[in-house]
Design a protein around this motif. Structure first.
Motif, PDB file in Angstrom:
ATOM      1  N   ALA A  23       0.964  -1.176  -0.139  1.00 40.81           N
ATOM      2  CA  ALA A  23       0.174   0.009   0.172  1.00 40.81           C
ATOM      3  C   ALA A  23       0.848   1.524  -0.083  1.00 40.81           C
ATOM      4  CB  ALA A  23      -0.780  -0.004   1.222  1.00 40.81           C
TER       5      ALA A  23
ATOM      6  N   VAL B 117      -7.123   4.930  -6.132  1.00 45.91           N
ATOM      7  CA  VAL B 117      -7.718   3.781  -5.678  1.00 45.91           C
ATOM      8  C   VAL B 117      -8.660   3.218  -6.681  1.00 45.91           C
ATOM      9  CG1 VAL B 117      -9.219   2.641  -3.909  1.00 45.91           C
ATOM     10  CG2 VAL B 117      -7.365   4.294  -3.211  1.00 45.91           C
TER      11      VAL B 117
ATOM     12  N   GLU C 159      -4.733   0.989  -6.567  1.00 48.23           N
ATOM     13  CA  GLU C 159      -3.878   1.027  -5.412  1.00 48.23           C
ATOM     14  C   GLU C 159      -4.805   1.033  -4.356  1.00 48.23           C
ATOM     15  OE1 GLU C 159      -0.669   4.106  -5.540  1.00 48.23           O
ATOM     16  OE2 GLU C 159      -1.367   4.477  -7.598  1.00 48.23           O
ATOM     17  N   ARG C 160      -3.743   0.815  -2.913  1.00 41.84           N
ATOM     18  CA  ARG C 160      -4.334   0.658  -1.658  1.00 41.84           C
ATOM     19  C   ARG C 160      -3.751   1.851  -1.177  1.00 41.84           C
ATOM     20  NH1 ARG C 160      -4.250  -5.728  -1.013  1.00 41.84           N
ATOM     21  NH2 ARG C 160      -6.149  -6.136  -2.283  1.00 41.84           N
TER      22      ARG C 160
ATOM     23  N   VAL D 207      -2.834   3.779   2.546  1.00 39.59           N
ATOM     24  CA  VAL D 207      -3.219   3.900   4.156  1.00 39.59           C
ATOM     25  C   VAL D 207      -2.591   5.272   4.348  1.00 39.59           C
ATOM     26  CG1 VAL D 207      -1.912   3.031   6.253  1.00 39.59           C
ATOM     27  CG2 VAL D 207      -2.184   1.337   4.269  1.00 39.59           C
TER      28      VAL D 207
ATOM     29  N   ALA E  72      -7.543   3.031   5.903  1.00 41.35           N
ATOM     30  CA  ALA E  72      -7.146   2.553   4.625  1.00 41.35           C
ATOM     31  C   ALA E  72      -7.913   2.896   3.645  1.00 41.35           C
ATOM     32  CB  ALA E  72      -6.847   1.101   4.735  1.00 41.35           C
TER      33      ALA E  72
ATOM     34  N   VAL F 237      -9.679   1.460   0.202  1.00 36.79           N
ATOM     35  CA  VAL F 237      -9.601   0.456  -0.769  1.00 36.79           C
ATOM     36  C   VAL F 237     -10.815   0.549  -1.899  1.00 36.79           C
ATOM     37  CG1 VAL F 237      -8.354  -1.159   0.943  1.00 36.79           C
ATOM     38  CG2 VAL F 237     -10.960  -0.979   0.826  1.00 36.79           C
ATOM     39  N   SER F 238     -10.653  -0.244  -2.794  1.00 41.37           N
ATOM     40  CA  SER F 238     -11.756  -0.398  -4.025  1.00 41.37           C
ATOM     41  C   SER F 238     -13.127  -0.850  -3.364  1.00 41.37           C
ATOM     42  CB  SER F 238     -11.333  -0.859  -5.019  1.00 41.37           C
ATOM     43  OG  SER F 238     -10.725  -2.345  -4.821  1.00 41.37           O
TER      44      SER F 238
ATOM     45  N   ASP G 176     -12.411  -4.308  -3.248  1.00 43.41           N
ATOM     46  CA  ASP G 176     -11.633  -5.029  -1.936  1.00 43.41           C
ATOM     47  C   ASP G 176     -12.514  -5.177  -0.754  1.00 43.41           C
ATOM     48  OD1 ASP G 176      -9.240  -5.393  -3.301  1.00 43.41           O
ATOM     49  OD2 ASP G 176      -8.357  -3.657  -2.568  1.00 43.41           O
TER      50      ASP G 176
END
Length: 95
Positions: free
Chosen positions: A2, A21, A26-27, A29, A39, A41-42, A45
């Motif tokens: 991340a 994202v 991408e991730r 943080v 975080a 996230v998509s 995810d």
């Protein structure tokens, strides 16, 4: 792995982080004093994480309607225009 960013910088770059994202896969943080805070996230995810948390739901069959609705929102093209995004990430071909 991340991408890490301090919360003060994340505030100023939120739109860009969301694009990274959603369209870059991408991730991110967000940290405070060097420690992970949250975080980004998509939605896919998030669906996978929620499926792991549901002990009675078989993996792959659980659908989260609120997340699905966000992904299919009609305002997506308006947001791409607003932020000057020319490309769109699409998942693997289902066939």
């Amino acid at each position: 792995m991340a991408y890490e960013i301090p919360v003060t910088q994340a505030r100023a770059e939120l739109a860009d982080l969301i694009n990274r994202v959603v369209y870059g896969g991408e991730r991110v943080v967000v940290t405070r004093h060097g420690k992970p805070l949250v975080a980004l996230v998509s939605a896919s995810d998030l669906e996978r994480l929620d499926a792991l948390d549901a002990p009675d739901a078989p993996a792959g069959e659980r659908v989260i309607s609120s997340v699905s609705a966000v992904r299919d929102a009609a305002s997506a093209s308006r947001e791409r225009q607003r932020f000057g995004i020319a490309a769109e990430h699409r998942g693997p071909d289902p066939s």
